[in-house]
Design a protein around this motif. Structure first.
Motif: not given
Length: 158
Positions: A129-138
């Motif tokens: 729900l908290s993912v933003q554009p241009m954000q990296y995560f596993d």
């Protein structure tokens, strides 16, 4: 040898090269970003997660945009280890021949112990729900379908 802080996915940088961007940290508190290029993904480090430990052989240091960075050079090779305490000391390697001494084993153990106590290496958690554009995560998920979009893109359905 340094504990891995961040790695972005292996991507095609051009029609022929693969690229992996890796940021290394160690107990000194410094950071080194490495731009690793190769015509074959098999010659790039086999890094699976934040906290893995790597040893780079023939990493070239240069300045780019007024920042020091590491890049591959002729003869570049890697050894990668799981960063978890007590994990195997058998490396994931890009070379058929390498030297790994008792001193190297002590260094891997020391970095594993340091990573456990260091907040620098811990992975932040994030909700989708908290993912933003241009954000990296596993992301760990189940792949349902895969489709080639064009010569440079793949669509994954998870």
């Amino acid at each position: 040898m340094s504990a891995l802080h961040v790695t972005w996915p292996l991507v095609r940088s051009s029609a022929r090269d693969y690229c992996s961007t890796v940021t290394l940290v160690d107990p000194s508190g410094g950071k080194l970003t490495c731009m690793l290029f190769s015509g074959s993904p098999d010659t790039l480090p086999k890094i699976f997660k934040v906290g893995d430990i790597v040893r780079f052989h023939r990493l070239k240091i240069q300045e780019f945009n007024k920042e020091v960075q590491g890049v591959t050079s002729p003869g570049f090779s890697t050894l990668t280890f799981d960063g978890i305490l007590g994990a195997s000391l058998t490396p994931r390697t890009t070379s058929k021949r390498y030297c790994f001494t008792d001193e190297d084993k002590k260094m891997v153990d020391m970095l594993r112990n340091w990573a456990v106590t260091s907040s620098v290496v811990s992975e932040p958690t994030i909700q989708l729900l908290s993912v933003q554009p241009m954000q990296y995560f596993d992301l760990t998920c189940q792949l349902v379908a895969k489709a080639d979009v064009d010569g440079a893109s793949v669509l994954l359905k998870v």
